[in-house]
Design an enzyme around this catalytic site. Sequence first.
Site, mmCIF file in Angstrom:
data_model
loop_
_atom_site.group_PDB
_atom_site.id
_atom_site.type_symbol
_atom_site.label_atom_id
_atom_site.label_comp_id
_atom_site.label_asym_id
_atom_site.label_seq_id
_atom_site.Cartn_x
_atom_site.Cartn_y
_atom_site.Cartn_z
ATOM 1 N N LYS A 55 55.312 15.581 -12.219
ATOM 2 C CA LYS A 55 55.317 14.718 -11.030
ATOM 3 C C LYS A 55 55.896 13.348 -11.326
ATOM 4 O O LYS A 55 56.528 12.751 -10.470
ATOM 5 C CB LYS A 55 53.900 14.584 -10.455
ATOM 6 C CG LYS A 55 53.449 15.812 -9.691
ATOM 7 C CD LYS A 55 52.312 15.487 -8.748
ATOM 8 C CE LYS A 55 51.854 16.724 -7.984
ATOM 9 N NZ LYS A 55 50.648 16.467 -7.195
ATOM 10 N N LYS A 97 58.393 29.197 -8.775
ATOM 11 C CA LYS A 97 57.253 29.389 -7.885
ATOM 12 C C LYS A 97 57.648 29.069 -6.436
ATOM 13 O O LYS A 97 58.421 28.155 -6.197
ATOM 14 C CB LYS A 97 56.130 28.444 -8.348
ATOM 15 C CG LYS A 97 54.795 28.721 -7.711
ATOM 16 C CD LYS A 97 53.720 27.823 -8.334
ATOM 17 C CE LYS A 97 52.528 27.721 -7.402
ATOM 18 N NZ LYS A 97 51.456 26.878 -7.928
ATOM 19 N N LYS A 144 56.769 24.787 -0.796
ATOM 20 C CA LYS A 144 57.217 24.259 0.498
ATOM 21 C C LYS A 144 58.127 23.047 0.325
ATOM 22 O O LYS A 144 58.761 22.605 1.262
ATOM 23 C CB LYS A 144 56.012 23.917 1.362
ATOM 24 C CG LYS A 144 55.110 22.867 0.751
ATOM 25 C CD LYS A 144 53.713 22.921 1.323
ATOM 26 C CE LYS A 144 52.733 22.190 0.414
ATOM 27 N NZ LYS A 144 51.353 22.575 0.619
#
Length: 333
Positions: free
Chosen positions: A115, A197, A200
């Site tokens: 992140k 993976k 969205k």
Amino acid sequence: METQKKRVFSGIQPTGAFTLGNYLGAVRNWPLLQDEYDCIYCVVDQHAITVRQTPADLRKKTYEAAAMLLASGIDPQKSLLFVQSHVPQHAQLSWVLSCNAQFGELSRMTQFKDKSAKHADNINTGLFTYPVLMAADILLYGTHYVPVGGDQKQHVELARDIAQRFNNAYSETFVLPEPMIPKVGARIMSLQEPTKKMSKSDSNEKSFVLMTDSADVIMKKFKSAVTDSDGIVRYDVENKPGISNLMGIYSVMTGKTMADIEKEFDGQGYGTFKTAVAESVITALKPVQDEYNRILADKAYLESTLKDGAQKAQYVANKLVNKVYRKVGFAQF
Ligand code: TRP
């Protein structure tokens, strides 16, 4: 004497529409645990702001996440469902735990590394201490098992390490939690790049199926799923990641084994197989979608359910925070 049920806790971030991956890997399994365990499910809005959110959007998505959990079968008569920011004890415990978590161990968290690379312009300290707040979520309720996807295993292990460290330093206080990772459906991959993976946040909308997608859209997305050119429906994650991912989805939806599926589509083309997978998804999602729309339209019900959940959670969490405050030596009158 009746033995007490073990406690299960899990959280989900209200950061966007749910994908089929979220549903199959997590949410769908949660209601299945409700009878065997004492379950607590939390919409973790405080975790969500580790990445900049649009306030109105976060609020809306918090309602949507709660509605999706209810629509998926979480029964507020059996389980606790609430919003993290409604229970201030999470933040309270988080501070004490952060004083028992090492900078070095937090630096090793792979999600933090990912992140902070992705949001290089906003590496805030909340992003860094994210796993400590997650540990607080878990440890507040004497949690035994934490159903999560494989990507969260490291965080649950950290929660366990922090709990153990605290217990050793101050005496037995926290239950040591364990991750509970579903074998099938834990990792639903992108329909366009099946080694990644399903997410969205992918810029290619064809790579994911949303829980709110219409039947037409779901069919189109599966029909354009990336596969391979050998034309055989066979489970082989290494060499046939696209087909194996579709088989995984079909297997979860229908309960059929990989061997069953191979037999069922023996000698048939990928077209037939993809249509069958899409149909299994459409059929399974329809009742959830209907229920989701119904609940979301009934704001009074949603709010009273969440309010009730928060009250009950506060009661449990408050006792634990008091105990922790006493153990660390905060003066209490
Ligand atoms: N970090 C989890 C995720 O991104 C969400 C989460 C927050 C969570 N607190 C939790 C999951 C406690 C399980 C238990 O998926």
